[in-house]
Design a protein around this motif. Structure first.
Motif, PDB file in Angstrom:
ATOM      1  N   ASP A  82      42.862   8.410 -11.766  1.00 47.90           N
ATOM      2  CA  ASP A  82      43.846   6.980 -12.073  1.00 47.90           C
ATOM      3  C   ASP A  82      44.195   6.612 -10.585  1.00 47.90           C
ATOM      4  OD1 ASP A  82      44.311   7.147 -14.648  1.00 47.90           O
ATOM      5  OD2 ASP A  82      45.998   8.687 -14.440  1.00 47.90           O
ATOM      6  N   ASP A  83      44.391   7.379  -9.502  1.00 51.17           N
ATOM      7  CA  ASP A  83      44.969   7.088  -8.076  1.00 51.17           C
ATOM      8  C   ASP A  83      43.564   6.227  -7.517  1.00 51.17           C
ATOM      9  OD1 ASP A  83      47.234   8.044  -8.414  1.00 51.17           O
ATOM     10  OD2 ASP A  83      46.749  10.116  -7.007  1.00 51.17           O
ATOM     11  N   ALA A  84      42.367   6.614  -7.756  1.00 57.77           N
ATOM     12  CA  ALA A  84      41.020   6.022  -7.476  1.00 57.77           C
ATOM     13  C   ALA A  84      40.836   4.640  -7.970  1.00 57.77           C
ATOM     14  CB  ALA A  84      40.014   6.810  -7.416  1.00 57.77           C
ATOM     15  N   GLY A  85      41.743   4.407  -9.185  1.00 59.62           N
ATOM     16  CA  GLY A  85      41.629   2.883  -9.649  1.00 59.62           C
ATOM     17  C   GLY A  85      40.850   2.915 -10.974  1.00 59.62           C
ATOM     18  N   TYR A  86      40.687   4.140 -11.854  1.00 56.22           N
ATOM     19  CA  TYR A  86      40.028   4.128 -13.081  1.00 56.22           C
ATOM     20  C   TYR A  86      41.058   4.275 -14.154  1.00 56.22           C
ATOM     21  CZ  TYR A  86      35.889   5.116 -10.440  1.00 56.22           C
ATOM     22  OH  TYR A  86      34.613   5.174  -9.605  1.00 56.22           O
ATOM     23  N   GLU A  87      40.738   3.604 -15.121  1.00 55.03           N
ATOM     24  CA  GLU A  87      41.668   3.852 -16.449  1.00 55.03           C
ATOM     25  C   GLU A  87      40.933   4.952 -17.174  1.00 55.03           C
ATOM     26  OE1 GLU A  87      42.296   1.679 -20.866  1.00 55.03           O
ATOM     27  OE2 GLU A  87      41.556   0.481 -19.090  1.00 55.03           O
ATOM     28  N   VAL A  88      41.816   6.189 -17.312  1.00 56.02           N
ATOM     29  CA  VAL A  88      41.134   7.387 -17.734  1.00 56.02           C
ATOM     30  C   VAL A  88      41.670   7.513 -19.093  1.00 56.02           C
ATOM     31  CG1 VAL A  88      40.741   9.953 -17.427  1.00 56.02           C
ATOM     32  CG2 VAL A  88      40.939   8.463 -15.293  1.00 56.02           C
ATOM     33  N   VAL A  89      40.634   7.890 -20.133  1.00 55.93           N
ATOM     34  CA  VAL A  89      41.098   8.553 -21.434  1.00 55.93           C
ATOM     35  C   VAL A  89      40.445   9.813 -21.368  1.00 55.93           C
ATOM     36  CG1 VAL A  89      40.686   8.073 -24.052  1.00 55.93           C
ATOM     37  CG2 VAL A  89      40.921   6.028 -22.358  1.00 55.93           C
ATOM     38  N   GLU A  90      41.377  10.702 -21.868  1.00 59.81           N
ATOM     39  CA  GLU A  90      41.021  12.201 -21.705  1.00 59.81           C
ATOM     40  C   GLU A  90      40.538  12.753 -23.160  1.00 59.81           C
ATOM     41  OE1 GLU A  90      44.356  14.795 -20.146  1.00 59.81           O
ATOM     42  OE2 GLU A  90      45.057  13.119 -18.989  1.00 59.81           O
ATOM     43  N   ALA A  91      39.810  13.712 -23.058  1.00 60.12           N
ATOM     44  CA  ALA A  91      39.601  14.332 -24.499  1.00 60.12           C
ATOM     45  C   ALA A  91      39.528  15.840 -24.327  1.00 60.12           C
ATOM     46  CB  ALA A  91      38.084  13.588 -25.000  1.00 60.12           C
ATOM     47  N   HIS A  92      39.905  16.708 -25.041  1.00 61.15           N
ATOM     48  CA  HIS A  92      39.975  18.000 -24.769  1.00 61.15           C
ATOM     49  C   HIS A  92      38.824  18.704 -25.134  1.00 61.15           C
ATOM     50  CE1 HIS A  92      41.053  18.813 -28.901  1.00 61.15           C
ATOM     51  NE2 HIS A  92      41.672  17.774 -28.896  1.00 61.15           N
ATOM     52  N   ASP A  93      37.901  18.287 -26.127  1.00 62.55           N
ATOM     53  CA  ASP A  93      36.533  18.856 -26.537  1.00 62.55           C
ATOM     54  C   ASP A  93      35.599  17.800 -26.910  1.00 62.55           C
ATOM     55  OD1 ASP A  93      37.204  17.942 -29.013  1.00 62.55           O
ATOM     56  OD2 ASP A  93      37.645  19.836 -29.787  1.00 62.55           O
ATOM     57  N   GLY A  94      34.372  18.222 -27.143  1.00 61.49           N
ATOM     58  CA  GLY A  94      33.228  17.182 -27.660  1.00 61.49           C
ATOM     59  C   GLY A  94      33.782  16.348 -29.043  1.00 61.49           C
ATOM     60  N   ARG A  95      34.356  17.080 -29.948  1.00 58.01           N
ATOM     61  CA  ARG A  95      34.687  16.316 -31.121  1.00 58.01           C
ATOM     62  C   ARG A  95      35.497  15.221 -31.047  1.00 58.01           C
ATOM     63  NH1 ARG A  95      32.863  17.978 -35.376  1.00 58.01           N
ATOM     64  NH2 ARG A  95      32.739  20.184 -34.692  1.00 58.01           N
ATOM     65  N   GLN A  96      36.434  15.516 -30.158  1.00 62.48           N
ATOM     66  CA  GLN A  96      37.425  14.403 -29.978  1.00 62.48           C
ATOM     67  C   GLN A  96      36.818  13.235 -28.939  1.00 62.48           C
ATOM     68  OE1 GLN A  96      40.976  15.498 -27.215  1.00 62.48           O
ATOM     69  NE2 GLN A  96      41.885  13.693 -28.046  1.00 62.48           N
ATOM     70  N   ALA A  97      35.980  13.803 -28.037  1.00 64.40           N
ATOM     71  CA  ALA A  97      34.978  12.742 -27.282  1.00 64.40           C
ATOM     72  C   ALA A  97      34.341  11.886 -28.003  1.00 64.40           C
ATOM     73  CB  ALA A  97      34.298  13.441 -26.234  1.00 64.40           C
ATOM     74  N   LEU A  98      33.571  12.389 -29.065  1.00 68.34           N
ATOM     75  CA  LEU A  98      32.758  11.636 -30.091  1.00 68.34           C
ATOM     76  C   LEU A  98      33.450  10.684 -30.806  1.00 68.34           C
ATOM     77  CD1 LEU A  98      30.225  14.146 -31.309  1.00 68.34           C
ATOM     78  CD2 LEU A  98      29.979  12.682 -29.446  1.00 68.34           C
ATOM     79  N   ASP A  99      34.835  11.115 -31.195  1.00 66.17           N
ATOM     80  CA  ASP A  99      35.875  10.131 -31.932  1.00 66.17           C
ATOM     81  C   ASP A  99      35.921   8.898 -30.839  1.00 66.17           C
ATOM     82  OD1 ASP A  99      35.630  11.780 -34.311  1.00 66.17           O
ATOM     83  OD2 ASP A  99      37.714  12.575 -33.888  1.00 66.17           O
ATOM     84  N   LEU A 100      36.301   9.134 -29.570  1.00 65.94           N
ATOM     85  CA  LEU A 100      36.796   8.204 -28.814  1.00 65.94           C
ATOM     86  C   LEU A 100      35.652   7.268 -28.492  1.00 65.94           C
ATOM     87  CD1 LEU A 100      39.148  10.144 -26.426  1.00 65.94           C
ATOM     88  CD2 LEU A 100      40.033   8.458 -27.845  1.00 65.94           C
ATOM     89  N   LEU A 101      34.422   7.933 -28.386  1.00 68.05           N
ATOM     90  CA  LEU A 101      33.186   6.993 -28.015  1.00 68.05           C
ATOM     91  C   LEU A 101      32.915   5.987 -29.108  1.00 68.05           C
ATOM     92  CD1 LEU A 101      30.873   9.821 -26.468  1.00 68.05           C
ATOM     93  CD2 LEU A 101      31.742   7.529 -25.439  1.00 68.05           C
ATOM     94  N   GLY A 102      33.100   6.574 -30.417  1.00 67.70           N
ATOM     95  CA  GLY A 102      33.137   5.573 -31.521  1.00 67.70           C
ATOM     96  C   GLY A 102      33.962   4.273 -31.425  1.00 67.70           C
ATOM     97  N   GLN A 103      34.912   4.436 -30.943  1.00 69.56           N
ATOM     98  CA  GLN A 103      35.803   3.268 -30.471  1.00 69.56           C
ATOM     99  C   GLN A 103      35.397   2.417 -29.525  1.00 69.56           C
ATOM    100  OE1 GLN A 103      39.738   4.651 -29.894  1.00 69.56           O
ATOM    101  NE2 GLN A 103      39.639   6.334 -31.407  1.00 69.56           N
ATOM    102  N   GLY A 104      34.358   2.810 -28.593  1.00 64.50           N
ATOM    103  CA  GLY A 104      33.524   1.897 -27.631  1.00 64.50           C
ATOM    104  C   GLY A 104      34.511   1.717 -26.535  1.00 64.50           C
ATOM    105  N   GLY A 105      33.839   0.974 -25.467  1.00 64.37           N
ATOM    106  CA  GLY A 105      34.568   0.356 -24.323  1.00 64.37           C
ATOM    107  C   GLY A 105      34.587   1.278 -23.090  1.00 64.37           C
ATOM    108  N   PHE A 106      33.864   2.060 -22.906  1.00 62.61           N
ATOM    109  CA  PHE A 106      33.668   3.118 -21.592  1.00 62.61           C
ATOM    110  C   PHE A 106      32.576   2.680 -20.830  1.00 62.61           C
ATOM    111  CE2 PHE A 106      35.955   5.661 -24.954  1.00 62.61           C
ATOM    112  CZ  PHE A 106      37.090   5.975 -24.129  1.00 62.61           C
ATOM    113  N   ASP A 107      32.899   2.614 -19.332  1.00 65.84           N
ATOM    114  CA  ASP A 107      32.078   2.132 -18.479  1.00 65.84           C
ATOM    115  C   ASP A 107      31.145   3.411 -17.937  1.00 65.84           C
ATOM    116  OD1 ASP A 107      32.662  -0.735 -18.264  1.00 65.84           O
ATOM    117  OD2 ASP A 107      34.555   0.087 -17.645  1.00 65.84           O
ATOM    118  N   TYR A 108      32.110   4.737 -17.884  1.00 65.10           N
ATOM    119  CA  TYR A 108      31.871   5.960 -17.393  1.00 65.10           C
ATOM    120  C   TYR A 108      32.185   7.100 -18.305  1.00 65.10           C
ATOM    121  CZ  TYR A 108      31.798   3.528 -12.841  1.00 65.10           C
ATOM    122  OH  TYR A 108      31.150   2.623 -11.850  1.00 65.10           O
ATOM    123  N   VAL A 109      31.323   8.177 -18.442  1.00 67.98           N
ATOM    124  CA  VAL A 109      31.858   9.367 -19.148  1.00 67.98           C
ATOM    125  C   VAL A 109      31.746  10.556 -18.330  1.00 67.98           C
ATOM    126  CG1 VAL A 109      31.294  10.765 -20.947  1.00 67.98           C
ATOM    127  CG2 VAL A 109      31.029   8.291 -21.524  1.00 67.98           C
TER     128      VAL A 109
END
Length: 122
Positions: free
Chosen positions: A22-49
């Motif tokens: 965050d301090d380095a200027g990234y908008e960070v979305v957190e996931a605590h495991d792979g399942r949550q990550a896949l759900d978030l990826l399905g919503q799209g819009g990430f430049d980095y993972v």
């Protein structure tokens, strides 16, 4: 502002790293495991993972990386692990690797380093 998905099962490490990103200027979305990550990826819009490779719940960082590339080809992805890269299965060509433990500065530098991204024109 670049949007970044950070997948890490260790809550303390996730919190500290997210604060630094965050301090380095990234908008960070957190996931605590792979399942949550896949759900978030399905919503799209990430430049980095950024994802730990080995996580509980049956979905690895390798699967997260493949899904990130499927949803958004060219999505810059870093996989992190406490295992040496030689001990890991082959990583997708478009994925960068960072060994644990790492300094947050190393992670931020890798995100910004165009040479770190195999197969990516920058």
């Amino acid at each position: 502002m670049a949007r970044l998905l950070y997948v890490e099962d260790d809550a303390l490490l996730r919190t500290v790293t997210t604060m630094a990103l965050d301090d380095a200027g990234y908008e960070v979305v957190e996931a605590h495991d792979g399942r949550q990550a896949l759900d978030l990826l399905g919503q799209g819009g990430f430049d980095y993972v950024i994802s730990d490779i080995s996580m509980p719940g049956g979905i690895s960082g390798l699967e997260v990386a493949r899904a990130a590339q499927s949803v958004r080809p060219g999505c810059r992805t870093i996989l992190v692990s406490g295992y040496a890269s030689a001990q890991l299965p082959a990583l997708p060509e478009s994925v960068a690797y960072l060994g644990k433990p790492f300094r947050v500065r190393e992670l931020i530098d890798k995100l910004a380093d165009d040479a770190a991204w195999p197969g990516d024109p920058g």
